[in-house]
Write an enzyme that holds these catalytic residues in place. Structure first.
Site, PDB file in Angstrom:
ATOM      1  N   ASN A  10      38.701  47.174  32.339  1.00 51.62           N
ATOM      2  CA  ASN A  10      39.435  45.974  31.736  1.00 51.62           C
ATOM      3  C   ASN A  10      38.647  44.718  31.043  1.00 51.62           C
ATOM      4  O   ASN A  10      37.994  44.242  32.045  1.00 51.62           O
ATOM      5  CB  ASN A  10      40.205  45.399  33.165  1.00 51.62           C
ATOM      6  N   LYS A  17      35.953  44.351  34.450  1.00 52.37           N
ATOM      7  CA  LYS A  17      36.433  44.838  35.552  1.00 52.37           C
ATOM      8  C   LYS A  17      36.345  46.214  35.509  1.00 52.37           C
ATOM      9  O   LYS A  17      36.991  46.905  34.537  1.00 52.37           O
ATOM     10  CB  LYS A  17      38.015  44.187  36.165  1.00 52.37           C
ATOM     11  N   ARG A  90      41.755  48.837  28.795  1.00 56.28           N
ATOM     12  CA  ARG A  90      42.927  47.801  28.301  1.00 56.28           C
ATOM     13  C   ARG A  90      42.107  47.055  27.142  1.00 56.28           C
ATOM     14  O   ARG A  90      41.201  46.808  27.016  1.00 56.28           O
ATOM     15  CB  ARG A  90      42.941  46.783  29.575  1.00 56.28           C
ATOM     16  N   HIS A 177      50.042  40.487  28.784  1.00 64.12           N
ATOM     17  CA  HIS A 177      50.123  40.893  30.227  1.00 64.12           C
ATOM     18  C   HIS A 177      50.978  42.117  30.130  1.00 64.12           C
ATOM     19  O   HIS A 177      51.630  42.463  31.386  1.00 64.12           O
ATOM     20  CB  HIS A 177      50.771  39.836  30.800  1.00 64.12           C
ATOM     21  N   LEU A 206      51.884  35.222  37.534  1.00 70.65           N
ATOM     22  CA  LEU A 206      51.297  33.689  37.644  1.00 70.65           C
ATOM     23  C   LEU A 206      49.755  33.713  38.158  1.00 70.65           C
ATOM     24  O   LEU A 206      49.673  34.184  39.293  1.00 70.65           O
ATOM     25  CB  LEU A 206      52.152  33.057  38.289  1.00 70.65           C
ATOM     26  N   GLY A 207      48.959  33.795  37.364  1.00 71.74           N
ATOM     27  CA  GLY A 207      47.575  33.692  37.678  1.00 71.74           C
ATOM     28  C   GLY A 207      46.845  32.767  37.021  1.00 71.74           C
ATOM     29  O   GLY A 207      47.350  31.614  36.493  1.00 71.74           O
ATOM     30  N   ARG A 238      44.207  27.230  30.070  1.00 68.57           N
ATOM     31  CA  ARG A 238      45.096  27.034  28.863  1.00 68.57           C
ATOM     32  C   ARG A 238      46.256  26.196  28.721  1.00 68.57           C
ATOM     33  O   ARG A 238      46.765  26.200  29.860  1.00 68.57           O
ATOM     34  CB  ARG A 238      45.244  28.511  28.431  1.00 68.57           C
ATOM     35  N   ASP A 280      41.691  26.120  39.490  1.00 67.99           N
ATOM     36  CA  ASP A 280      42.277  27.165  40.622  1.00 67.99           C
ATOM     37  C   ASP A 280      43.501  26.434  41.439  1.00 67.99           C
ATOM     38  O   ASP A 280      43.320  25.356  41.917  1.00 67.99           O
ATOM     39  CB  ASP A 280      41.024  27.587  41.584  1.00 67.99           C
ATOM     40  N   MET A 281      44.493  26.996  41.678  1.00 67.00           N
ATOM     41  CA  MET A 281      45.682  26.591  42.180  1.00 67.00           C
ATOM     42  C   MET A 281      45.276  26.124  43.822  1.00 67.00           C
ATOM     43  O   MET A 281      45.874  25.265  44.359  1.00 67.00           O
ATOM     44  CB  MET A 281      46.906  27.542  41.914  1.00 67.00           C
ATOM     45  N   GLY A 329      51.218  33.821  41.889  1.00 68.07           N
ATOM     46  CA  GLY A 329      52.538  34.475  42.254  1.00 68.07           C
ATOM     47  C   GLY A 329      52.553  35.437  43.727  1.00 68.07           C
ATOM     48  O   GLY A 329      53.551  35.198  44.352  1.00 68.07           O
ATOM     49  N   ASN A 331      50.719  35.047  46.262  1.00 69.40           N
ATOM     50  CA  ASN A 331      49.784  34.227  47.371  1.00 69.40           C
ATOM     51  C   ASN A 331      50.157  32.686  47.568  1.00 69.40           C
ATOM     52  O   ASN A 331      49.875  32.252  48.910  1.00 69.40           O
ATOM     53  CB  ASN A 331      48.143  34.490  47.245  1.00 69.40           C
ATOM     54  N   GLU A 378      46.960  46.400  37.049  1.00 73.05           N
ATOM     55  CA  GLU A 378      46.893  46.841  35.752  1.00 73.05           C
ATOM     56  C   GLU A 378      45.884  48.138  35.505  1.00 73.05           C
ATOM     57  O   GLU A 378      46.140  49.065  34.766  1.00 73.05           O
ATOM     58  CB  GLU A 378      46.049  45.720  35.050  1.00 73.05           C
TER      59      GLU A 378
END
Length: 394
Positions: A10, A17, A90, A177, A206-207, A238, A280-281, A329, A331, A378
């Site tokens: 990926n 990845k 991917r 996605h 959501l990431g 973004r 980072d949220m 989404g 966590n 994925e």
């Protein structure tokens, strides 16, 4: 075939990845890992071994080709390359291509023609394909397209309101996605959720990258990313949807070049741009009570996500299932709660305790809309596609 393996790759704009699957009666995941910050001085290689211990080492990878060489050498030292049945990749953009395909010179040439539509991703992904092709030329490679899931969208959802002549050049809404969304729908079917085949589902990936998709009767009818992955929700770095007039203003009055605008909109905007602190949220949630910038970044993200759920419910005439996936989404219970607040008029409610626990079902036992948390995968979608395609060749 039990000792054979599938390698999934990926590739991102600055990362690769990978996962290794043992390929027998079923697919069993073994080694996984990631090469991050390719092209930077601090490139790192992180992997989970067979006993699930995470290890990180420094490595040198000036580009994707160098990263593949490093990864191939490492896999070779573990006697994995010699056992590979196939390699699955991917690919971010497939234009009209809808099915996984075995790589051929003709397909490579076709993908090169698509590069202008995904200049941040496709050149690196093609470099990875070529590098593995040279390293293990007798191992078939399979590509899976992130845009394919959305090819069922009706024409009204793919058109852009610009002069019609540009559509003939491929300028339209594609969506991304798709491998994540394919997995989520497979999981809904496995879980016996009837909305997976005959209902109205909103999928929220959501990431650091964030998007949503509306799925009716098992087929995607709309999605928030568009011509590029830059559209839709504000993301880690973004911007998401942006008034085109901002582009002209910044060029005329700030002296910005198109490349500088592209860099700003992709790498310096979203949560990072609004907070001036982090993309980072988790970082933003930790400081929102003392930093108004972090609080406003979170509020805007949740507000735009709430609006999108409402618009997709309108497009489908309601909603039966809402699925949260992706790092945020899966966590961030606080974010799910804020997005769903005041959506009771659609039938969306959360069970506070289950939501706090990141439980698989976070809606009340009796609820008009089922709200689920499903960790996306994925890589297994790639591996399943590879297994199916290579088995059909024999």
């Amino acid at each position: 075939m039990s000792n054979r393996r599938i390698l999934t790759i990926n590739g991102g704009s600055s990362s690769i990845k990978f996962a290794v699957y043992h390929f027998g009666h079923s697919l069993q995941r073994g080694l996984t890992g990631k090469i991050d910050r390719i092209g930077f001085a601090s490139t790192q290689f992180t992997f989970n071994d067979d006993v699930n211990e995470t290890k990180t080492v420094d490595c040198t990878a000036s580009d994707h080709v160098a990263a593949v060489e490093f990864l191939a050498d490492w896999l070779d030292s573990r006697k994995i390359l010699a056992d590979l049945t196939a390699i699955g990749h991917r690919i971010v953009h497939g234009m009209h291509l809808t099915q996984p395909q075995i790589v051929t010179p003709a397909l490579i040439e076709e993908l090169h023609q698509v590069c202008p539509y995904a200049p941040d991703h496709l050149p690196g992904e093609l470099a990875i394909l070529k590098a593995f092709g040279q390293r293990v030329p007798n191992v078939p490679q399979v590509v899976c397209f992130d845009t394919a899931f959305h090819r069922t969208m009706p024409r009204v959802a793919t058109q852009l309101p610009i002069p019609r002549r540009y559509e003939a050049k491929g300028v339209q809404r594609y969506g991304f996605h798709g491998l994540s969304y394919s997995y989520l729908m497979q999981e809904l079917r496995r879980l016996g959720d009837p909305s997976a085949t005959s209902g109205r589902v909103i999928l929220a990936h959501l990431g650091n990258g964030a998007s949503m998709a509306a799925v009716r009767d098992g087929k995607c009818i709309d999605t928030s990313m568009a011509f590029t992955p830059l559209a839709g929700l504000p993301m880690g770095t973004r911007s998401g949807d942006l008034d085109p007039g901002v582009f002209r203003y910044l060029i005329q009055h700030e002296g910005m070049t198109p490349d500088q605008f592209h860099q700003m909109a992709n790498e310096e905007s979203g949560l990072l741009g609004l907070s001036e602190t982090s993309s980072d949220m988790r970082d933003l949630l930790a400081i929102e009570s003392t930093d108004i910038r972090a609080a406003e970044a979170i509020e805007l993200f949740c507000y735009q996500a709430k609006k999108l759920i409402g618009s997709y419910a309108a497009a489908m005439g309601g909603i039966d299932t809402l699925v949260f996936a992706g790092g945020v989404g899966e966590n961030a219970a606080q974010i799910r709660d804020r997005i769903c607040k005041s959506l009771q008029f659609l039938g969306i409610e959360l069970n506070e305790k289950r939501n706090a626990e990141n439980a698989p079902v976070i809606s009340p036992m009796v609820s008009r809309v089922g709200v689920r948390v499903i960790p996306t995968d994925e890589e297994i979608i790639i591996a399943r596609s590879v297994a199916q395609l290579t088995e059909s060749q024999h």
